[in-house]
Design a protein around this motif. Structure first.
Motif, mmCIF file in Angstrom:
data_model
loop_
_atom_site.group_PDB
_atom_site.id
_atom_site.type_symbol
_atom_site.label_atom_id
_atom_site.label_comp_id
_atom_site.label_asym_id
_atom_site.label_seq_id
_atom_site.Cartn_x
_atom_site.Cartn_y
_atom_site.Cartn_z
ATOM 1 N N GLY A 295 -2.130 -0.540 9.865
ATOM 2 C CA GLY A 295 -2.906 -0.941 8.698
ATOM 3 C C GLY A 295 -2.640 -0.123 7.461
ATOM 4 O O GLY A 295 -3.157 -0.418 6.382
ATOM 5 N N CYS A 296 -1.814 0.913 7.603
ATOM 6 C CA CYS A 296 -1.504 1.801 6.470
ATOM 7 C C CYS A 296 -0.534 1.109 5.514
ATOM 8 O O CYS A 296 0.452 0.503 5.934
ATOM 9 C CB CYS A 296 -0.897 3.080 7.020
ATOM 10 N N CYS A 297 -0.794 1.203 4.203
ATOM 11 C CA CYS A 297 0.080 0.615 3.187
ATOM 12 C C CYS A 297 1.165 1.620 2.816
ATOM 13 O O CYS A 297 0.864 2.766 2.442
ATOM 14 C CB CYS A 297 -0.712 0.224 1.947
ATOM 15 N N VAL A 298 2.426 1.193 2.928
ATOM 16 C CA VAL A 298 3.544 2.103 2.667
ATOM 17 C C VAL A 298 4.511 1.476 1.665
ATOM 18 O O VAL A 298 4.633 0.252 1.559
ATOM 19 C CB VAL A 298 4.299 2.450 3.976
ATOM 20 N N ARG A 299 5.186 2.340 0.911
ATOM 21 C CA ARG A 299 6.235 1.924 -0.016
ATOM 22 C C ARG A 299 7.586 2.147 0.659
ATOM 23 O O ARG A 299 7.852 3.227 1.194
ATOM 24 C CB ARG A 299 6.144 2.749 -1.305
ATOM 25 N N LEU A 300 8.438 1.114 0.630
ATOM 26 C CA LEU A 300 9.762 1.198 1.234
ATOM 27 C C LEU A 300 10.804 1.562 0.190
ATOM 28 O O LEU A 300 10.581 1.401 -1.015
ATOM 29 C CB LEU A 300 10.118 -0.127 1.904
ATOM 30 N N GLY A 303 11.774 -0.702 -2.682
ATOM 31 C CA GLY A 303 10.772 -1.023 -3.694
ATOM 32 C C GLY A 303 9.647 -1.912 -3.223
ATOM 33 O O GLY A 303 8.684 -2.150 -3.961
ATOM 34 N N VAL A 304 9.710 -2.383 -1.993
ATOM 35 C CA VAL A 304 8.687 -3.278 -1.449
ATOM 36 C C VAL A 304 7.534 -2.461 -0.864
ATOM 37 O O VAL A 304 7.739 -1.354 -0.369
ATOM 38 C CB VAL A 304 9.312 -4.182 -0.356
ATOM 39 N N GLU A 305 6.314 -2.996 -0.955
ATOM 40 C CA GLU A 305 5.156 -2.402 -0.300
ATOM 41 C C GLU A 305 4.679 -3.326 0.811
ATOM 42 O O GLU A 305 4.732 -4.552 0.683
ATOM 43 C CB GLU A 305 4.003 -2.177 -1.281
ATOM 44 N N GLY A 306 4.201 -2.739 1.900
ATOM 45 C CA GLY A 306 3.667 -3.535 2.990
ATOM 46 C C GLY A 306 2.781 -2.702 3.888
ATOM 47 O O GLY A 306 2.575 -1.504 3.649
ATOM 48 N N TYR A 307 2.265 -3.334 4.936
ATOM 49 C CA TYR A 307 1.304 -2.686 5.826
ATOM 50 C C TYR A 307 1.884 -2.566 7.233
ATOM 51 O O TYR A 307 2.484 -3.505 7.760
ATOM 52 C CB TYR A 307 -0.001 -3.485 5.867
ATOM 53 N N VAL A 308 1.688 -1.396 7.834
ATOM 54 C CA VAL A 308 2.189 -1.141 9.183
ATOM 55 C C VAL A 308 1.398 -2.000 10.174
ATOM 56 O O VAL A 308 0.168 -1.928 10.224
ATOM 57 C CB VAL A 308 2.052 0.348 9.547
ATOM 58 N N VAL A 309 2.115 -2.814 10.962
ATOM 59 C CA VAL A 309 1.440 -3.706 11.913
ATOM 60 C C VAL A 309 1.803 -3.410 13.365
ATOM 61 O O VAL A 309 1.075 -3.797 14.272
ATOM 62 C CB VAL A 309 1.727 -5.198 11.597
ATOM 63 N N ILE A 327 5.198 -6.751 -5.361
ATOM 64 C CA ILE A 327 4.775 -5.443 -5.864
ATOM 65 C C ILE A 327 4.613 -5.421 -7.384
ATOM 66 O O ILE A 327 3.825 -4.644 -7.929
ATOM 67 C CB ILE A 327 5.761 -4.341 -5.414
ATOM 68 N N ASN A 328 5.328 -6.277 -8.093
ATOM 69 C CA ASN A 328 5.249 -6.283 -9.563
ATOM 70 C C ASN A 328 4.066 -7.100 -10.077
ATOM 71 O O ASN A 328 3.349 -6.671 -10.972
ATOM 72 C CB ASN A 328 6.560 -6.826 -10.148
ATOM 73 N N THR A 329 3.853 -8.272 -9.492
ATOM 74 C CA THR A 329 2.776 -9.149 -9.978
ATOM 75 C C THR A 329 1.499 -9.008 -9.163
ATOM 76 O O THR A 329 0.431 -9.419 -9.613
ATOM 77 C CB THR A 329 3.228 -10.613 -9.923
ATOM 78 N N HIS A 330 1.621 -8.439 -7.959
ATOM 79 C CA HIS A 330 0.527 -8.341 -6.990
ATOM 80 C C HIS A 330 0.018 -9.708 -6.557
ATOM 81 O O HIS A 330 -1.079 -9.828 -6.004
ATOM 82 C CB HIS A 330 -0.626 -7.481 -7.535
ATOM 83 N N ASN A 331 0.804 -10.745 -6.790
ATOM 84 C CA ASN A 331 0.455 -12.072 -6.308
ATOM 85 C C ASN A 331 0.844 -12.200 -4.836
ATOM 86 O O ASN A 331 1.877 -11.653 -4.414
ATOM 87 C CB ASN A 331 1.176 -13.151 -7.120
ATOM 88 N N PRO A 332 0.033 -12.920 -4.056
ATOM 89 C CA PRO A 332 0.375 -13.111 -2.637
ATOM 90 C C PRO A 332 1.704 -13.849 -2.491
ATOM 91 O O PRO A 332 2.059 -14.697 -3.314
ATOM 92 C CB PRO A 332 -0.788 -13.961 -2.106
ATOM 93 N N ILE A 348 10.689 4.514 4.774
ATOM 94 C CA ILE A 348 9.415 4.655 4.070
ATOM 95 C C ILE A 348 9.515 5.841 3.131
ATOM 96 O O ILE A 348 9.888 6.944 3.554
ATOM 97 C CB ILE A 348 8.259 4.830 5.066
ATOM 98 N N THR A 349 9.174 5.636 1.877
ATOM 99 C CA THR A 349 9.257 6.715 0.896
ATOM 100 C C THR A 349 7.911 7.368 0.619
ATOM 101 O O THR A 349 7.858 8.531 0.246
ATOM 102 C CB THR A 349 9.844 6.204 -0.427
ATOM 103 N N LYS A 350 6.813 6.631 0.798
ATOM 104 C CA LYS A 350 5.491 7.213 0.538
ATOM 105 C C LYS A 350 4.410 6.296 1.076
ATOM 106 O O LYS A 350 4.652 5.121 1.364
ATOM 107 C CB LYS A 350 5.275 7.418 -0.967
ATOM 108 N N VAL A 351 3.214 6.869 1.225
ATOM 109 C CA VAL A 351 2.026 6.077 1.504
ATOM 110 C C VAL A 351 1.463 5.623 0.168
ATOM 111 O O VAL A 351 1.243 6.440 -0.726
ATOM 112 C CB VAL A 351 0.975 6.900 2.279
ATOM 113 N N ALA A 352 1.250 4.326 0.009
ATOM 114 C CA ALA A 352 0.761 3.791 -1.259
ATOM 115 C C ALA A 352 -0.680 4.229 -1.490
ATOM 116 O O ALA A 352 -1.524 4.137 -0.609
ATOM 117 C CB ALA A 352 0.855 2.268 -1.254
ATOM 118 N N ASN A 353 -0.933 4.760 -2.678
ATOM 119 C CA ASN A 353 -2.302 5.163 -3.010
ATOM 120 C C ASN A 353 -2.626 4.912 -4.475
ATOM 121 O O ASN A 353 -3.546 5.418 -5.008
ATOM 122 C CB ASN A 353 -2.532 6.643 -2.656
#
Length: 353
Positions: A295-300, A303-309, A327-332, A348-353
């Motif tokens: 469930g953790c949100c991570v940045r790849l 440049g993509v962001e997603g959630y660990v499943v 990631i740019n528009t935050h649209n689904p 993974i480069t960082k945990v998104a916060n």
């Protein structure tokens, strides 16, 4: 559900996991719809992340209510454990440990490591929470090491008691907001010895538990304390608790420093293999715990962001990540998954916060 930084939580989102006080009481219960008042209050209390319901991540497990109940009972028992050690009341001490033993039994029989370690709490009483976390991590690591149930219970007991000697350390040293002086650090380094002296007064405590408490700051290269023991002189319980103690400590904020990032905390353990930490125990640690919780949100790195499943066993830093939005528009977007074991050019480069 997903883990979300409190700074990214939106009003009307629904809490997916209970938030606890340091005494183990429920501060906010799962199912509550968050408003701005709740969000602001959580920020003031030092809650940095919360679990949020999200039907796009409904395959990530819900809260284990029985485990949560047992954790709360164990936290509430900590005052009794300390009180009865101080008074050398072995009978009452045994009663105080009852809830901890029930928690360990449940972990052995039922608990999933991926959903057991990441409670959201306020950290007014860091010591109690840290001792419980060390106990839980040590129990899971004992399972990986294939210990029998009796040894795992003794290991868990050593985990909950590993810092008991700190009750003999002056509070102004324990809570100092800044670097300790040489004399203060020398006093702090006595807490394993103080712990041994306290526990030896309770005849019900096994020698293996007392030895682990006394040795949990020893290092396999002989550079630990209080005795400078080397690998073969350190008990296996102490080697396990040593790793769990360090990992949990650096993963949480303290009065004198900010917590490490998940990857940095994990790398600290791996980098210490063979010097600070026993190599076999580090390997078991690697095969037990993951860097990034479900469930953790991570940045790849692309440049993509997603959630660990999902986790890839044996590769704690290369989970499966589900991408839900642009990631740019935050649209689904129609969600898709990136398995970092198959996409080896992405990290993974960082945990998104």
């Amino acid at each position: 559900m997903r883990i979300e930084s409190i700074n990214r939580v939106k009003t009307d989102e629904i809490l997916a996991k209970n938030i606890l006080t340091n005494e183990g009481q429920v501060l906010l219960r799962s199912g509550v719809r968050l408003n701005q008042l709740y969000i602001d209050k959580l920020k003031k209390l030092g809650v940095f992340y919360v679990y949020i319901y999200d039907d796009r991540l409904d395959d990530i497990g819900v809260e284990d209510e029985k485990l949560m109940e047992l954790k709360q009972s164990a936290i509430k028992s900590m005052n009794g454990i300390i009180k009865n050690i101080h008074s050398c009341n072995g009978k009452e001490f045994k009663k105080s440990l009852y809830n901890v033993e029930n928690l360990i039994d449940y972990i052995i029989d039922n608990a999933d490591v991926n959903s057991s370690l990441y409670d959201i709490q306020t950290y007014d009483n860091y010591t109690f929470v840290h001792c419980l976390d060390t106990c839980i991590m040590s129990t899971f690591l004992g399972i990986t090491c294939k210990y029998n149930q009796f040894d795992i219970k003794k290991l868990g007991m050593a985990g909950i008691l590993h810092d008991i000697g700190k009750i003999e350390i002056p509070i102004e040293i324990l809570n100092k907001n800044g670097k300790l002086t040489n004399d203060e650090f020398a006093e702090m380094k006595k807490h394993p010895t103080y712990g041994v002296k306290l526990l030896k007064k309770i005849v019900l405590i096994p020698d293996s538990v007392i030895k682990a408490v006394g040795q949990h700051h020893e290092r396999v290269d002989g550079k630990g304390y209080p005795c400078g023991l080397v690998s073969h002189q350190i008990s296996n319980f102490a080697k396990i608790i040593c790793i769990c103690d360090v990992y949990d400590a650096v993963s949480n904020d303290r009065c004198y420093r900010k917590k490490f990032s998940p990857n940095d905390a994990y790398e600290l353990i791996l980098a210490g293999s063979g010097t600070s930490f026993d190599e076999d125990t580090v390997e078991n640690f690697k095969n037990t715990f993951s860097v990034y919780p479900l469930g953790c949100c991570v940045r790849l790195s692309d440049g993509v962001e997603g959630y660990v499943v999902r986790q890839n066993k044996g590769f704690p830093d290369r989970p499966v990540v589900r991408v839900l939005y642009d990631i740019n528009t935050h649209n689904p977007v129609p969600f898709y998954e990136v398995n970092l074991m198959k996409n080896t050019n992405i990290v993974i480069t960082k945990v998104a916060n």
